[in-house]
Design a protein around this motif. Structure first.
Motif, PDB file in Angstrom:
ATOM      1  N   ILE A 194       0.682  -1.267  -0.029  1.00 55.24           N
ATOM      2  CA  ILE A 194      -0.080   0.134   0.032  1.00 55.24           C
ATOM      3  C   ILE A 194       0.903   1.474   0.050  1.00 55.24           C
ATOM      4  CG2 ILE A 194      -1.764   1.211   1.348  1.00 55.24           C
ATOM      5  CD1 ILE A 194      -2.768  -1.254   2.356  1.00 55.24           C
ATOM      6  N   ASP A 195       0.773   1.934  -0.809  1.00 54.34           N
ATOM      7  CA  ASP A 195       1.416   3.267  -1.030  1.00 54.34           C
ATOM      8  C   ASP A 195       0.961   4.264  -0.212  1.00 54.34           C
ATOM      9  OD1 ASP A 195       2.676   5.677  -1.722  1.00 54.34           O
ATOM     10  OD2 ASP A 195       2.666   5.189  -3.910  1.00 54.34           O
ATOM     11  N   SER A 196       1.631   4.491   0.965  1.00 56.42           N
ATOM     12  CA  SER A 196       1.351   5.584   1.806  1.00 56.42           C
ATOM     13  C   SER A 196       1.033   7.206   1.412  1.00 56.42           C
ATOM     14  CB  SER A 196       1.934   5.604   3.223  1.00 56.42           C
ATOM     15  OG  SER A 196       2.116   4.321   3.889  1.00 56.42           O
ATOM     16  N   ASN A 197       2.066   7.311   0.560  1.00 53.90           N
ATOM     17  CA  ASN A 197       1.898   8.725   0.086  1.00 53.90           C
ATOM     18  C   ASN A 197       0.712   9.031  -0.937  1.00 53.90           C
ATOM     19  OD1 ASN A 197       4.107   9.665   1.374  1.00 53.90           O
ATOM     20  ND2 ASN A 197       5.557   8.938  -0.216  1.00 53.90           N
ATOM     21  N   ARG A 198       0.282   8.076  -1.546  1.00 51.54           N
ATOM     22  CA  ARG A 198      -0.865   8.128  -2.349  1.00 51.54           C
ATOM     23  C   ARG A 198      -2.286   8.164  -1.290  1.00 51.54           C
ATOM     24  NH1 ARG A 198      -1.279   3.883  -7.182  1.00 51.54           N
ATOM     25  NH2 ARG A 198       0.744   5.006  -7.713  1.00 51.54           N
ATOM     26  N   THR A 199      -1.966   7.258  -0.524  1.00 49.35           N
ATOM     27  CA  THR A 199      -3.314   7.338   0.604  1.00 49.35           C
ATOM     28  C   THR A 199      -3.413   8.602   1.094  1.00 49.35           C
ATOM     29  OG1 THR A 199      -2.957   4.867   0.693  1.00 49.35           O
ATOM     30  CG2 THR A 199      -4.236   6.015   2.450  1.00 49.35           C
ATOM     31  N   TYR A 200      -2.413   9.115   1.499  1.00 52.20           N
ATOM     32  CA  TYR A 200      -2.590  10.534   2.388  1.00 52.20           C
ATOM     33  C   TYR A 200      -3.163  11.560   1.443  1.00 52.20           C
ATOM     34  CZ  TYR A 200       0.946   9.264   5.967  1.00 52.20           C
ATOM     35  OH  TYR A 200       1.601   8.705   6.817  1.00 52.20           O
ATOM     36  N   LEU A 201      -2.755  11.672  -0.246  1.00 47.39           N
ATOM     37  CA  LEU A 201      -3.432  12.363  -1.080  1.00 47.39           C
ATOM     38  C   LEU A 201      -4.959  12.020  -1.220  1.00 47.39           C
ATOM     39  CD1 LEU A 201      -0.760  12.609  -3.838  1.00 47.39           C
ATOM     40  CD2 LEU A 201      -1.331  14.055  -2.176  1.00 47.39           C
ATOM     41  N   VAL A 202      -5.218  10.989  -1.166  1.00 50.09           N
ATOM     42  CA  VAL A 202      -6.741  10.338  -1.098  1.00 50.09           C
ATOM     43  C   VAL A 202      -7.562  11.036  -0.072  1.00 50.09           C
ATOM     44  CG1 VAL A 202      -8.342   8.464  -0.878  1.00 50.09           C
ATOM     45  CG2 VAL A 202      -6.355   8.534  -2.632  1.00 50.09           C
ATOM     46  N   VAL A 203      -6.841  11.106   1.359  1.00 45.34           N
ATOM     47  CA  VAL A 203      -7.453  11.533   2.517  1.00 45.34           C
ATOM     48  C   VAL A 203      -7.358  12.904   2.400  1.00 45.34           C
ATOM     49  CG1 VAL A 203      -7.004  11.838   5.115  1.00 45.34           C
ATOM     50  CG2 VAL A 203      -6.618   9.720   3.926  1.00 45.34           C
ATOM     51  N   PHE A 204      -6.679  13.760   1.675  1.00 44.88           N
ATOM     52  CA  PHE A 204      -6.566  14.988   1.672  1.00 44.88           C
ATOM     53  C   PHE A 204      -7.721  15.483   0.665  1.00 44.88           C
ATOM     54  CE2 PHE A 204      -2.322  15.434   3.596  1.00 44.88           C
ATOM     55  CZ  PHE A 204      -2.464  16.476   4.476  1.00 44.88           C
ATOM     56  N   VAL A 205      -7.803  15.001  -0.193  1.00 50.44           N
ATOM     57  CA  VAL A 205      -8.897  15.021  -1.337  1.00 50.44           C
ATOM     58  C   VAL A 205     -10.501  15.030  -0.328  1.00 50.44           C
ATOM     59  CG1 VAL A 205     -10.181  14.322  -3.379  1.00 50.44           C
ATOM     60  CG2 VAL A 205      -7.853  14.574  -3.403  1.00 50.44           C
ATOM     61  N   ILE A 206     -10.451  13.838   0.149  1.00 51.16           N
ATOM     62  CA  ILE A 206     -11.822  13.501   1.002  1.00 51.16           C
ATOM     63  C   ILE A 206     -11.928  14.485   1.986  1.00 51.16           C
ATOM     64  CG2 ILE A 206     -12.909  11.940   2.482  1.00 51.16           C
ATOM     65  CD1 ILE A 206     -11.608   9.709   1.062  1.00 51.16           C
ATOM     66  N   SER A 207     -10.919  15.225   2.765  1.00 53.30           N
ATOM     67  CA  SER A 207     -11.284  16.008   3.641  1.00 53.30           C
ATOM     68  C   SER A 207     -11.582  17.410   2.886  1.00 53.30           C
ATOM     69  CB  SER A 207      -9.632  16.278   4.580  1.00 53.30           C
ATOM     70  OG  SER A 207     -10.059  17.521   5.010  1.00 53.30           O
ATOM     71  N   ALA A 208     -11.068  17.708   1.937  1.00 51.89           N
ATOM     72  CA  ALA A 208     -11.553  18.822   1.077  1.00 51.89           C
ATOM     73  C   ALA A 208     -13.049  19.017   0.448  1.00 51.89           C
ATOM     74  CB  ALA A 208     -10.633  19.164  -0.069  1.00 51.89           C
ATOM     75  N   LEU A 209     -13.282  17.876   0.337  1.00 53.86           N
ATOM     76  CA  LEU A 209     -14.622  17.791  -0.236  1.00 53.86           C
ATOM     77  C   LEU A 209     -15.679  17.968   0.920  1.00 53.86           C
ATOM     78  CD1 LEU A 209     -14.411  14.870  -2.871  1.00 53.86           C
ATOM     79  CD2 LEU A 209     -14.185  17.261  -3.457  1.00 53.86           C
ATOM     80  N   LEU A 210     -15.468  16.995   2.063  1.00 54.97           N
ATOM     81  CA  LEU A 210     -16.244  17.237   3.362  1.00 54.97           C
ATOM     82  C   LEU A 210     -16.349  18.505   3.823  1.00 54.97           C
ATOM     83  CD1 LEU A 210     -15.217  13.800   5.143  1.00 54.97           C
ATOM     84  CD2 LEU A 210     -17.293  14.207   3.632  1.00 54.97           C
ATOM     85  N   GLY A 211     -15.106  19.103   4.092  1.00 52.15           N
ATOM     86  CA  GLY A 211     -15.111  20.545   4.423  1.00 52.15           C
ATOM     87  C   GLY A 211     -15.925  21.264   3.444  1.00 52.15           C
ATOM     88  N   GLY A 212     -15.771  21.162   2.300  1.00 52.53           N
ATOM     89  CA  GLY A 212     -16.398  22.105   1.266  1.00 52.53           C
ATOM     90  C   GLY A 212     -18.029  22.064   1.458  1.00 52.53           C
TER      91      GLY A 212
END
Length: 317
Positions: A194-212
């Motif tokens: 599992i690529d942790s860096n790629r997973t981090y980016l997915v989490v940052f995207v999800i966070s932006a959408l929820l906050g949005g």
């Protein structure tokens, strides 16, 4: 008098439920990043403001349809989060080593200050004062003597739908399993591919959408401004830590809603200006409880140590 008091109580409770539902999604959005990546992403406030301000700005100044403006603003916030992670946070972590948590927070705080000023400079003083999104009607609805708006009702449904969707995503999808694996043990996750860096980016995207989602609701209720994320980030912090980092999204949503109801009810007893004090008092009590439990864990044990037969015999003797 009693009837009026009860009516006021229910009105404040409903207002608190409406606000608290948004607090829950704020806490989920912010807490997901902290729990999975370990980044204290204070610049979450800037990403929130980018959606809340630019959605109405695009609609009011360019004539774009609301849905298209939302998509563009959400994409911009997601890109902003990902650029922070790849260009700033990772480099700071690499150089700061053991001091990375504090260093990332300082960098993130600096970005939070810089972005609203940059946005105000780009759009000019005539727009930086605020933009309002006229999309969902604020027409009043009534249940008995309790009043709320159509926007309030749709907002509660929207944020809880997002909370349930994230719960299902984390529990039942391959993406969610990867996120949970990285959260629990990044090293082991890397070992199984599992690529942790790629997973981090997915989490940052999800966070932006929820906050949005919460930012768009806020810009319809009042006004979207370049620095509108400063107050919500503190609510997000309180809810995320009060609910517990890494806990179920449904638990975080419930804790946020409960805090909102407590805040609303407190307005009937205290001055409205003290409502935020109540919220931070909840966090303070929680932190004191956690510290006391770590310091004297035996005081919080519900079960007494089992008594052995030998100890009973010795006691009788």
């Amino acid at each position: 008098m009693i009837l009026a008091s009860l009516t006021g109580f229910f009105q404040y409770a409903v207002d608190g439920l409406i606000n608290g539902s948004s607090y829950g999604l704020l806490g989920l959005s912010f807490g997901l990043i902290v729990a999975v990546t370990g980044r204290f992403h204070f610049a979450w406030a800037a990403a929130y403001a980018l959606v809340g301000f630019f959605t109405p700005w695009l609609v009011n100044h360019t004539g774009l349809p609301v849905v298209l403006a939302i998509i563009i603003a959400m994409a911009g916030a997601a890109l902003f989060n990902c650029l922070l992670e790849t260009l700033i946070y990772r480099n700071v972590e690499r150089r700061a080593a053991s001091q990375a948590l504090l260093a990332i927070f300082v960098a993130s705080f600096g970005v939070t200050i810089a972005v609203p000023n940059l946005v105000s400079w780009i759009v000019g003083p005539e727009s930086s004062g605020g933009e309002t999104l006229a999309w969902i009607s604020n027409s009043p609805l009534h249940i008995g003597k309790v009043t709320f708006t159509k926007l309030d009702l749709i907002g509660v449904i929207a944020v809880w739908t997002c909370g349930v969707a994230i719960w299902a995503l984390l529990k039942y999808t391959p993406v969610g399993r990867r996120i949970r694996a990285v959260q629990v043990n990044p090293g082991m996750a890397e070992a199984v591919g599992i690529d942790s860096n790629r997973t981090y980016l997915v989490v940052f995207v999800i966070s932006a959408l929820l906050g949005g989602v919460t930012a768009i609701i806020a810009s319809m209720r009042s006004t979207g401004t370049p620095n509108m994320g400063l107050q919500p980030v503190f609510y997000a912090f309180v809810v995320a830590f009060a609910a517990g980092l890494g806990r179920s999204p449904l638990r975080i949503m419930a804790i946020g809603t409960a805090i909102g109801i407590l805040e609303g009810i407190s307005a009937q007893v205290l001055n409205v200006q003290w409502q935020q004090v109540v919220v931070f008092a909840v966090l303070l009590i929680y932190l004191v409880f956690k510290a006391a439990r770590a310091w004297r864990p035996h005081l919080f044990q519900l079960k007494r140590p089992a008594t052995t037969p030998a100890a009973v015999s010795a006691g009788e003797a």
